[in-house]
Design a protein around this motif. Sequence first.
Motif, PDB file in Angstrom:
ATOM      1  N   UNK A  42     -16.476  -7.782  -1.778  1.00 27.88           N
ATOM      2  CA  UNK A  42     -15.320  -8.464  -1.182  1.00 27.88           C
ATOM      3  C   UNK A  42     -14.079  -8.302  -2.056  1.00 27.88           C
ATOM      4  N   UNK A  43     -14.296  -8.393  -3.358  1.00 25.95           N
ATOM      5  CA  UNK A  43     -13.161  -8.218  -4.274  1.00 25.95           C
ATOM      6  C   UNK A  43     -12.596  -6.804  -4.161  1.00 25.95           C
ATOM      7  N   UNK A  44     -13.493  -5.820  -4.107  1.00 27.46           N
ATOM      8  CA  UNK A  44     -13.065  -4.426  -3.969  1.00 27.46           C
ATOM      9  C   UNK A  44     -12.376  -4.207  -2.635  1.00 27.46           C
ATOM     10  N   UNK A  45     -12.922  -4.798  -1.553  1.00 29.51           N
ATOM     11  CA  UNK A  45     -12.309  -4.641  -0.231  1.00 29.51           C
ATOM     12  C   UNK A  45     -10.900  -5.236  -0.207  1.00 29.51           C
ATOM     13  N   UNK A  46     -10.699  -6.373  -0.847  1.00 27.93           N
ATOM     14  CA  UNK A  46      -9.371  -6.975  -0.888  1.00 27.93           C
ATOM     15  C   UNK A  46      -8.398  -6.113  -1.686  1.00 27.93           C
ATOM     16  N   UNK A  47      -8.897  -5.543  -2.781  1.00 34.41           N
ATOM     17  CA  UNK A  47      -8.040  -4.647  -3.570  1.00 34.41           C
ATOM     18  C   UNK A  47      -7.656  -3.414  -2.754  1.00 34.41           C
ATOM     19  N   UNK A  48      -8.618  -2.860  -2.024  1.00 32.29           N
ATOM     20  CA  UNK A  48      -8.335  -1.681  -1.185  1.00 32.29           C
ATOM     21  C   UNK A  48      -7.339  -2.048  -0.093  1.00 32.29           C
ATOM     22  N   UNK A  49      -7.517  -3.237   0.515  1.00 25.16           N
ATOM     23  CA  UNK A  49      -6.595  -3.670   1.556  1.00 25.16           C
ATOM     24  C   UNK A  49      -5.189  -3.839   0.995  1.00 25.16           C
ATOM     25  N   UNK A  50      -5.071  -4.406  -0.184  1.00 25.02           N
ATOM     26  CA  UNK A  50      -3.746  -4.540  -0.827  1.00 25.02           C
ATOM     27  C   UNK A  50      -3.135  -3.167  -1.104  1.00 25.02           C
ATOM     28  N   UNK A  51      -3.980  -2.256  -1.609  1.00 25.34           N
ATOM     29  CA  UNK A  51      -3.484  -0.906  -1.890  1.00 25.34           C
ATOM     30  C   UNK A  51      -3.026  -0.210  -0.610  1.00 25.34           C
ATOM     31  N   UNK A  52      -3.821  -0.380   0.473  1.00 26.92           N
ATOM     32  CA  UNK A  52      -3.436   0.248   1.750  1.00 26.92           C
ATOM     33  C   UNK A  52      -2.141  -0.359   2.287  1.00 26.92           C
ATOM     34  N   UNK A  53      -2.014  -1.681   2.185  1.00 28.16           N
ATOM     35  CA  UNK A  53      -0.764  -2.312   2.646  1.00 28.16           C
ATOM     36  C   UNK A  53       0.428  -1.811   1.819  1.00 28.16           C
ATOM     37  N   UNK A  54       0.259  -1.690   0.518  1.00 26.38           N
ATOM     38  CA  UNK A  54       1.348  -1.200  -0.334  1.00 26.38           C
ATOM     39  C   UNK A  54       1.684   0.248   0.029  1.00 26.38           C
ATOM     40  N   UNK A  55       0.609   1.054   0.260  1.00 26.67           N
ATOM     41  CA  UNK A  55       0.837   2.465   0.612  1.00 26.67           C
ATOM     42  C   UNK A  55       1.529   2.568   1.966  1.00 26.67           C
ATOM     43  N   UNK A  56       1.081   1.757   2.935  1.00 26.62           N
ATOM     44  CA  UNK A  56       1.702   1.784   4.267  1.00 26.62           C
ATOM     45  C   UNK A  56       3.166   1.383   4.188  1.00 26.62           C
ATOM     46  N   UNK A  57       3.464   0.385   3.392  1.00 26.19           N
ATOM     47  CA  UNK A  57       4.843  -0.050   3.231  1.00 26.19           C
ATOM     48  C   UNK A  57       5.687   1.062   2.606  1.00 26.19           C
ATOM     49  N   UNK A  58       5.094   1.747   1.605  1.00 25.03           N
ATOM     50  CA  UNK A  58       5.815   2.863   0.956  1.00 25.03           C
ATOM     51  C   UNK A  58       6.055   4.012   1.928  1.00 25.03           C
ATOM     52  N   UNK A  59       5.029   4.345   2.737  1.00 27.02           N
ATOM     53  CA  UNK A  59       5.170   5.446   3.698  1.00 27.02           C
ATOM     54  C   UNK A  59       6.214   5.084   4.762  1.00 27.02           C
ATOM     55  N   UNK A  60       6.176   3.839   5.231  1.00 28.91           N
ATOM     56  CA  UNK A  60       7.162   3.403   6.231  1.00 28.91           C
ATOM     57  C   UNK A  60       8.575   3.459   5.648  1.00 28.91           C
ATOM     58  N   UNK A  61       8.721   3.057   4.418  1.00 22.43           N
ATOM     59  CA  UNK A  61      10.026   3.089   3.754  1.00 22.43           C
ATOM     60  C   UNK A  61      10.510   4.531   3.560  1.00 22.43           C
ATOM     61  N   UNK A  62       9.582   5.429   3.175  1.00 22.68           N
ATOM     62  CA  UNK A  62       9.951   6.846   2.981  1.00 22.68           C
ATOM     63  C   UNK A  62      10.339   7.467   4.322  1.00 22.68           C
ATOM     64  N   UNK A  63       9.611   7.153   5.391  1.00 23.26           N
ATOM     65  CA  UNK A  63       9.945   7.690   6.724  1.00 23.26           C
ATOM     66  C   UNK A  63      11.316   7.189   7.183  1.00 23.26           C
ATOM     67  N   UNK A  64      11.646   5.982   6.942  1.00 23.65           N
ATOM     68  CA  UNK A  64      12.939   5.438   7.341  1.00 23.65           C
ATOM     69  C   UNK A  64      14.071   6.135   6.589  1.00 23.65           C
ATOM     70  N   UNK A  65      13.877   6.336   5.304  1.00 25.93           N
ATOM     71  CA  UNK A  65      14.907   7.028   4.516  1.00 25.93           C
ATOM     72  C   UNK A  65      15.055   8.487   4.951  1.00 25.93           C
ATOM     73  N   UNK A  66      13.885   9.098   5.239  1.00 33.19           N
ATOM     74  CA  UNK A  66      13.952  10.502   5.681  1.00 33.19           C
ATOM     75  C   UNK A  66      14.633  10.598   7.047  1.00 33.19           C
TER      76      UNK A  66
END
Length: 188
Positions: A143-167
């Motif tokens: 569960x701890x690992x799954x939460x860390x992965x979910x946080x990482x995915x949310x951070x990555x998704x936010x970064x990708x969305x931000x990069x797409x908007x700038x592009x």
Amino acid sequence: MSFSQAYYYPSTSMPIATPRKPGYYPSPHHGAYSRMSVSPPEAADSVTTSGVASYDPSAASSSYAGSANEYDSASSGTQSVDLYEYMNDRVASAYNPLPLDRSLAQQAQTSGQLNAKTRQLMELQALAQSRLAAAQANFAQGMKTAKEVQRDLEWTQKRVTDINRRAARKYPKEYQVASQRYAAPVDY
């Protein structure tokens, strides 16, 4: 005191209680059958019918009473009966310990088997508890690992969305062509 004449006085017979087994003797409430009386002792052959008993020393040795010399020789030649020992022998001969011994042996075997199964059950219970604790620890780690992965995915998704908007703002034509060629998945 002379033993030339002995007088016989009949004793009053007193009823004595007799042992009863259930169903063997009549009920104690049935009058004459409830007690048995003892008849007076038999008179010796030397007793006359006139009512006066006579004493014959030669017949005394064959009578019931006997002489003092006979009692001395009888007591020195035989042993007295020990009632306790006699009853103990009778009970010991009537009692058969084999069924009890077999039952005790079977009970001991059953008790040993039950104790072995109880120990085996306790060992299995301890093993199950240790496995459950390990599974709970693994689940908590997962569960701890799954939460860390979910946080990482949310951070990555936010970064990708931000990069797409700038592009899209910086390079609108190239972004349009690239988004048509490489369509984004619908649900991510």
